[in-house]
Design a protein around this motif. Structure first.
Motif, PDB file in Angstrom:
ATOM      1  N   GLU A  34      30.321   9.507  21.395  1.00 19.75           N
ATOM      2  CA  GLU A  34      31.526  10.044  21.999  1.00 19.75           C
ATOM      3  C   GLU A  34      31.227   9.940  23.400  1.00 19.75           C
ATOM      4  O   GLU A  34      30.130  10.314  23.962  1.00 19.75           O
ATOM      5  CB  GLU A  34      31.702  11.396  21.469  1.00 19.75           C
ATOM      6  CG  GLU A  34      32.241  11.322  20.058  1.00 19.75           C
ATOM      7  CD  GLU A  34      33.603  10.805  19.758  1.00 19.75           C
ATOM      8  OE1 GLU A  34      34.469  10.627  20.404  1.00 19.75           O
ATOM      9  OE2 GLU A  34      33.454   9.671  18.833  1.00 19.75           O
ATOM     10  N   SER A  44      40.064  16.369  35.520  1.00 20.19           N
ATOM     11  CA  SER A  44      40.025  17.902  35.059  1.00 20.19           C
ATOM     12  C   SER A  44      39.270  18.880  35.981  1.00 20.19           C
ATOM     13  O   SER A  44      39.615  19.948  35.865  1.00 20.19           O
ATOM     14  CB  SER A  44      39.161  17.803  33.596  1.00 20.19           C
ATOM     15  OG  SER A  44      40.174  17.074  32.781  1.00 20.19           O
ATOM     16  N   LYS A  54      38.893  22.375  27.910  1.00 24.97           N
ATOM     17  CA  LYS A  54      39.845  21.461  26.838  1.00 24.97           C
ATOM     18  C   LYS A  54      39.414  20.097  26.667  1.00 24.97           C
ATOM     19  O   LYS A  54      39.200  19.696  25.565  1.00 24.97           O
ATOM     20  CB  LYS A  54      41.433  21.539  27.195  1.00 24.97           C
ATOM     21  CG  LYS A  54      42.381  20.710  26.347  1.00 24.97           C
ATOM     22  CD  LYS A  54      43.730  20.859  26.654  1.00 24.97           C
ATOM     23  CE  LYS A  54      44.373  19.862  25.853  1.00 24.97           C
ATOM     24  NZ  LYS A  54      43.996  19.033  24.810  1.00 24.97           N
ATOM     25  N   LEU A  55      38.902  19.655  27.802  1.00 22.99           N
ATOM     26  CA  LEU A  55      38.176  18.248  27.811  1.00 22.99           C
ATOM     27  C   LEU A  55      37.079  18.160  26.896  1.00 22.99           C
ATOM     28  O   LEU A  55      36.873  17.246  25.959  1.00 22.99           O
ATOM     29  CB  LEU A  55      37.880  17.727  29.099  1.00 22.99           C
ATOM     30  CG  LEU A  55      37.329  16.352  29.337  1.00 22.99           C
ATOM     31  CD1 LEU A  55      38.334  15.056  28.905  1.00 22.99           C
ATOM     32  CD2 LEU A  55      36.655  16.031  30.767  1.00 22.99           C
ATOM     33  N   THR A  57      36.210  20.565  24.627  1.00 20.31           N
ATOM     34  CA  THR A  57      36.610  20.850  22.992  1.00 20.31           C
ATOM     35  C   THR A  57      37.008  19.453  22.575  1.00 20.31           C
ATOM     36  O   THR A  57      36.765  19.398  21.218  1.00 20.31           O
ATOM     37  CB  THR A  57      37.478  22.113  23.082  1.00 20.31           C
ATOM     38  OG1 THR A  57      36.933  23.129  23.647  1.00 20.31           O
ATOM     39  CG2 THR A  57      38.237  22.310  21.845  1.00 20.31           C
ATOM     40  N   ASP A  58      38.088  18.854  22.974  1.00 21.52           N
ATOM     41  CA  ASP A  58      38.606  17.743  22.583  1.00 21.52           C
ATOM     42  C   ASP A  58      37.391  16.703  22.271  1.00 21.52           C
ATOM     43  O   ASP A  58      37.433  15.837  21.330  1.00 21.52           O
ATOM     44  CB  ASP A  58      39.734  17.029  23.631  1.00 21.52           C
ATOM     45  CG  ASP A  58      40.969  17.948  23.761  1.00 21.52           C
ATOM     46  OD1 ASP A  58      41.194  18.750  22.873  1.00 21.52           O
ATOM     47  OD2 ASP A  58      41.809  17.756  24.694  1.00 21.52           O
ATOM     48  N   ALA A  59      36.514  16.595  23.095  1.00 21.57           N
ATOM     49  CA  ALA A  59      35.484  15.353  23.039  1.00 21.57           C
ATOM     50  C   ALA A  59      34.603  15.945  22.042  1.00 21.57           C
ATOM     51  O   ALA A  59      33.985  14.993  21.187  1.00 21.57           O
ATOM     52  CB  ALA A  59      34.902  15.334  24.315  1.00 21.57           C
ATOM     53  N   TYR A  61      35.443  17.474  19.381  1.00 22.80           N
ATOM     54  CA  TYR A  61      36.200  17.371  17.953  1.00 22.80           C
ATOM     55  C   TYR A  61      35.714  16.058  17.224  1.00 22.80           C
ATOM     56  O   TYR A  61      35.783  14.977  17.660  1.00 22.80           O
ATOM     57  CB  TYR A  61      37.616  17.200  18.295  1.00 22.80           C
ATOM     58  CG  TYR A  61      38.508  17.159  16.949  1.00 22.80           C
ATOM     59  CD1 TYR A  61      38.765  18.186  16.186  1.00 22.80           C
ATOM     60  CD2 TYR A  61      38.984  15.811  16.593  1.00 22.80           C
ATOM     61  CE1 TYR A  61      39.580  18.250  15.113  1.00 22.80           C
ATOM     62  CE2 TYR A  61      39.790  15.674  15.412  1.00 22.80           C
ATOM     63  CZ  TYR A  61      39.994  16.899  14.623  1.00 22.80           C
ATOM     64  OH  TYR A  61      40.594  16.874  13.433  1.00 22.80           O
TER      65      TYR A  61
END
Length: 146
Positions: A34, A44, A54-55, A57-59, A61
């Motif tokens: 990832e 960001s 958020k970046l 957390t999303d990465a 996921y």
């Protein structure tokens, strides 16, 4: 088996050395790396801490393992430490790779950094422990230890 692996590192200082590790993973069929695109990271940063959280957390996921690429100043980086804490919270396997022996674009090595992980997490040296041929084993071991 493929493990989605998040790579945590000090972007400004270690992007070159980190690319050596991350790009080697792209060539291996048993690791699905990832990446955080640099442009997303920069955008960001301009939007503030919430956007960076958020970046990250999303990465993270969908990942099952986090590899912390340890350079000279990695342990001092707030966002690396946040990525580590979030990886632990989500139950990712976690391990470190010392990258100071990887030569940069100018052919230089760096000083060895302090390990930001606790002693319960395995660490390896990319050069001395033959990371190119062993990365998938390290990822799998971290997954099994979670």
């Amino acid at each position: 088996m493929a493990r989605r692996t998040f790579f945590s590192f000090h972007y400004e200082r270690d992007v070159w050395r980190s690319a050596v590790v991350r790009k080697s993973a792209v060539l291996k069929p048993d690791i699905s790396p990832e990446f955080i695109d640099a442009s997303l990271w920069e955008e960001s940063k301009l939007k503030g801490d919430d956007a960076l959280r958020k970046l990250i957390t999303d990465a993270l996921y969908g990942t099952t393992v986090t590899a912390v690429l340890i350079g000279a100043e990695t342990s001092k980086r707030r966002w690396v430490n946040y990525e580590i804490s979030q990886s632990i919270e989500r139950g990712n396997g976690l391990f470190g790779i010392y990258i100071h022996n990887i030569r940069d674009q100018h052919g230089n090595r760096d000083s060895k950094g302090i390990n930001p992980l606790g002693p319960e997490f395995a660490t390896y040296d990319w050069v001395n422990d033959d990371g190119y041929n062993n990365l998938s084993k390290w990822v799998e071991a971290a997954y099994d230890e979670r």
